[in-house]
Structures are given as C-alpha cells and as structure tokens.
Design an enzyme around this catalytic site. Structure first.
Site, PDB file in Angstrom:
ATOM      1  N   PRO A   9       0.795  -1.231   0.000  1.00 47.05           N
ATOM      2  CA  PRO A   9       0.000   0.000   0.000  1.00 47.05           C
ATOM      3  C   PRO A   9       0.827   1.281   0.000  1.00 47.05           C
ATOM      4  CG  PRO A   9      -0.090  -1.108   2.130  1.00 47.05           C
ATOM      5  CD  PRO A   9       0.561  -2.057   1.176  1.00 47.05           C
ATOM      6  N   ASN A  10       0.314   2.239  -0.743  1.00 49.12           N
ATOM      7  CA  ASN A  10       0.840   3.610  -0.846  1.00 49.12           C
ATOM      8  C   ASN A  10       2.116   3.723  -1.677  1.00 49.12           C
ATOM      9  OD1 ASN A  10      -1.199   4.953   0.722  1.00 49.12           O
ATOM     10  ND2 ASN A  10      -0.315   3.957   2.517  1.00 49.12           N
ATOM     11  N   ARG A  17       5.537  12.305  -2.909  1.00 49.12           N
ATOM     12  CA  ARG A  17       5.484  12.825  -1.527  1.00 49.12           C
ATOM     13  C   ARG A  17       6.495  12.086  -0.662  1.00 49.12           C
ATOM     14  NH1 ARG A  17      -0.698  11.935  -1.453  1.00 49.12           N
ATOM     15  NH2 ARG A  17      -1.094  12.997  -3.396  1.00 49.12           N
ATOM     16  N   TYR A  22      11.525   8.392   1.307  1.00 50.61           N
ATOM     17  CA  TYR A  22      11.454   7.327   0.291  1.00 50.61           C
ATOM     18  C   TYR A  22      12.134   7.679  -1.035  1.00 50.61           C
ATOM     19  CZ  TYR A  22       8.090   5.566   3.650  1.00 50.61           C
ATOM     20  OH  TYR A  22       7.499   5.128   4.801  1.00 50.61           O
ATOM     21  N   ASN A  73       7.677  -5.896  -1.291  1.00 48.11           N
ATOM     22  CA  ASN A  73       7.728  -4.821  -0.307  1.00 48.11           C
ATOM     23  C   ASN A  73       6.307  -4.732   0.246  1.00 48.11           C
ATOM     24  OD1 ASN A  73       7.799  -2.562   1.254  1.00 48.11           O
ATOM     25  ND2 ASN A  73       8.817  -1.247  -0.260  1.00 48.11           N
ATOM     26  N   ALA A  76       3.344  -0.961   4.723  1.00 43.92           N
ATOM     27  CA  ALA A  76       2.877  -0.942   6.122  1.00 43.92           C
ATOM     28  C   ALA A  76       2.388  -2.312   6.591  1.00 43.92           C
ATOM     29  CB  ALA A  76       1.769   0.094   6.270  1.00 43.92           C
ATOM     30  N   GLU A  97      12.113 -10.048   1.098  1.00 43.70           N
ATOM     31  CA  GLU A  97      11.406  -8.838   1.546  1.00 43.70           C
ATOM     32  C   GLU A  97      12.319  -7.634   1.328  1.00 43.70           C
ATOM     33  OE1 GLU A  97      10.525  -9.120   5.723  1.00 43.70           O
ATOM     34  OE2 GLU A  97      10.119  -6.965   5.883  1.00 43.70           O
ATOM     35  N   HIS A  99      12.719  -3.188   1.515  1.00 43.84           N
ATOM     36  CA  HIS A  99      12.219  -1.890   1.976  1.00 43.84           C
ATOM     37  C   HIS A  99      13.124  -0.792   1.460  1.00 43.84           C
ATOM     38  CE1 HIS A  99       9.292  -3.692   4.583  1.00 43.84           C
ATOM     39  NE2 HIS A  99      10.222  -4.555   4.945  1.00 43.84           N
ATOM     40  N   ARG A 106      14.026   3.490  12.109  1.00 43.26           N
ATOM     41  CA  ARG A 106      12.845   4.360  12.173  1.00 43.26           C
ATOM     42  C   ARG A 106      12.052   4.101  13.459  1.00 43.26           C
ATOM     43  NH1 ARG A 106       9.750   4.429   6.654  1.00 43.26           N
ATOM     44  NH2 ARG A 106       8.835   6.252   7.710  1.00 43.26           N
ATOM     45  N   ARG A 110       7.976   0.065  13.419  1.00 40.83           N
ATOM     46  CA  ARG A 110       8.433  -0.469  12.125  1.00 40.83           C
ATOM     47  C   ARG A 110       9.541  -1.496  12.279  1.00 40.83           C
ATOM     48  NH1 ARG A 110       6.064   3.187   8.321  1.00 40.83           N
ATOM     49  NH2 ARG A 110       5.890   5.261   9.222  1.00 40.83           N
TER      50      ARG A 110
HETATM   51  O1  CA2 Z   1      10.690   1.557   3.459  1.00 41.09           O
HETATM   52  C1  CA2 Z   1       9.793   0.903   2.923  1.00 41.09           C
HETATM   53  O2  CA2 Z   1       9.888   0.429   1.790  1.00 41.09           O
HETATM   54  C2  CA2 Z   1       8.473   0.696   3.662  1.00 41.09           C
HETATM   55  O3  CA2 Z   1       8.008  -0.603   3.342  1.00 41.09           O
HETATM   56  C3  CA2 Z   1       7.531   1.759   3.141  1.00 41.09           C
HETATM   57  C4  CA2 Z   1       6.179   1.763   3.849  1.00 41.09           C
HETATM   58  C5  CA2 Z   1       6.368   1.811   5.364  1.00 41.09           C
HETATM   59  O4  CA2 Z   1       5.100   1.689   5.997  1.00 41.09           O
HETATM   60  C6  CA2 Z   1       7.283   0.702   5.851  1.00 41.09           C
HETATM   61  O5  CA2 Z   1       7.460   0.835   7.241  1.00 41.09           O
HETATM   62  C7  CA2 Z   1       8.631   0.780   5.174  1.00 41.09           C
HETATM   63  C8  CA2 Z   1       5.360   2.974   3.417  1.00 41.09           C
HETATM   64  C9  CA2 Z   1       5.139   3.116   1.967  1.00 41.09           C
HETATM   65  C10 CA2 Z   1       4.451   4.424   1.726  1.00 41.09           C
HETATM   66  O6  CA2 Z   1       5.044   5.038   0.615  1.00 41.09           O
HETATM   67  C11 CA2 Z   1       4.790   6.357   0.398  1.00 41.09           C
HETATM   68  C12 CA2 Z   1       5.426   6.945  -0.664  1.00 41.09           C
HETATM   69  C13 CA2 Z   1       5.216   8.259  -0.942  1.00 41.09           C
HETATM   70  C14 CA2 Z   1       4.360   9.011  -0.158  1.00 41.09           C
HETATM   71  C15 CA2 Z   1       3.722   8.431   0.897  1.00 41.09           C
HETATM   72  C16 CA2 Z   1       3.930   7.103   1.177  1.00 41.09           C
END
Ligand code: CA2
Length: 161
Positions: A9-10, A17, A22, A73, A76, A97, A99, A106, A110
C-alpha cells in the site's frame, strides 16, 4: 525462472510525496529498473501493486502455480499482516522482503516484520536499490537451489596399517 514482484500500500505514491524518506524515484522507474535487471538475469518478472491486503494475499496464493519466487515490499502490512505472512508460508516459495527505508532506524513500530523470518532474506535501507539487490539475491538463491546434486561416489581415504 519466473518471479512475482509485489508492492504494498501507498507505494504508488512514490516520488510524489515524503521524498526525504522514500526518495524521488517513482514506482514506474523502479519497475523499469527491475524489468531491465530481470532481462540481464534472464528472469521473467510480473510486477503488481495493491493497496488492499486481501488482493496481495490472493496474488501470493496464486503464485504457487507458475512462479519460482516472490520479491515483496509489503509496505505498512510488513508490521501488521499475519495474513500476508501466512500466505508466504502456505505457498512455500522462496520470498525476499525489501524496503526502501531502513526500517530498523525508524519508529519502534516499524522494527518488527511479520514476513522477515519466513523470507529467505530482507534488504532494507538502500532506496530503489533495495529492490535490485533483492532481485539479485533471490535470483542467486533460486539458481543455487536448482543446481543438480553431485552424483559421483565420495572419495574414501585408505586406512594406514
Ligand atoms: O521503506 C519501505 O519500503 C516501507 O516498506 C515503506 C512503507 C512503510 O510503511 C514501511 O514501514 C517501510 C510505506 C510506503 C508508503 O510510501 C509512500 C510513498 C510516498 C508518499 C507516501 C507514502
């Protein structure tokens, strides 16, 4: 060799953003990089993204037929989803996996991954490169586990008198 790549997700928002966490690379650019690397490794990749936990679970289940491994990946859902963990266990396909961010550096919530201990390995903290390192690692794992066993008889030492 066929590998299913799953983005959770996301991750569709990447590059637009939260760039300080990221990075600036878009998901399309990561997918293009994965496709190029897969060509070099002569691997087929099927790349999908979903914001829905159930859809990810269904795709993992379906990978049982036709795929050799999974690169994921879980975003969340890494930290919350027993369902994704159970699906990875159920299909018993080698899973890596990845990230973008270093999840150990973090927030405490997490630090735990429900997937890490049922995966072959985890790559975390290298931005988009985490995906490429993960694909290389999964490919190496699958290649070595496919290598045929030696069939020659073991060499026996002569006993001295
Ligand atoms: O670091 C990673 O790849 C994560 O899997 C990214 C997840 C986070 O919840 C994990 O703890 C670590 C979040 C992905 C959200 O991605 C976004 C990208 C741009 C704007 C907002 C969110």
């Amino acid at each position: 060799m066929r590998i299913l790549v799953l983005h959770g997700p996301n991750l569709n928002l990447l590059g637009s953003r939260e760039q300080s966490i990221y990075g600036t690379t878009s998901l399309d650019a990561i997918d293009a990089g994965l496709t190029k690397l897969a060509d070099e490794l002569t691997v087929d990749v099927d790349i999908r993204q979903s914001n829905a936990e159930g859809e990810l679970v269904t795709w993992i289940q379906e990978a049982r037929s036709g795929y050799d491994g999974i690169l994921i990946n879980p975003a969340a859902y890494t930290h919350t989803s027993v369902a994704i963990r159970d699906a990875v266990l159920a299909v018993a396909l080698p899973t890596v996996e990845v990230h973008l961010s270093n999840i150990q550096g973090r927030e405490a919530f997490r630090h735990h991954s429900h997937v890490a201990d049922v995966a072959v390995g985890q790559v975390s903290g290298f931005g988009a490169e985490s995906y490429f390192l993960g694909l290389r690692g999964l490919h190496a794992h699958l290649t070595s586990s496919r290598r045929p066993r030696k069939t020659s008889a073991p060499v026996r030492k002569k006993r001295g008198r």
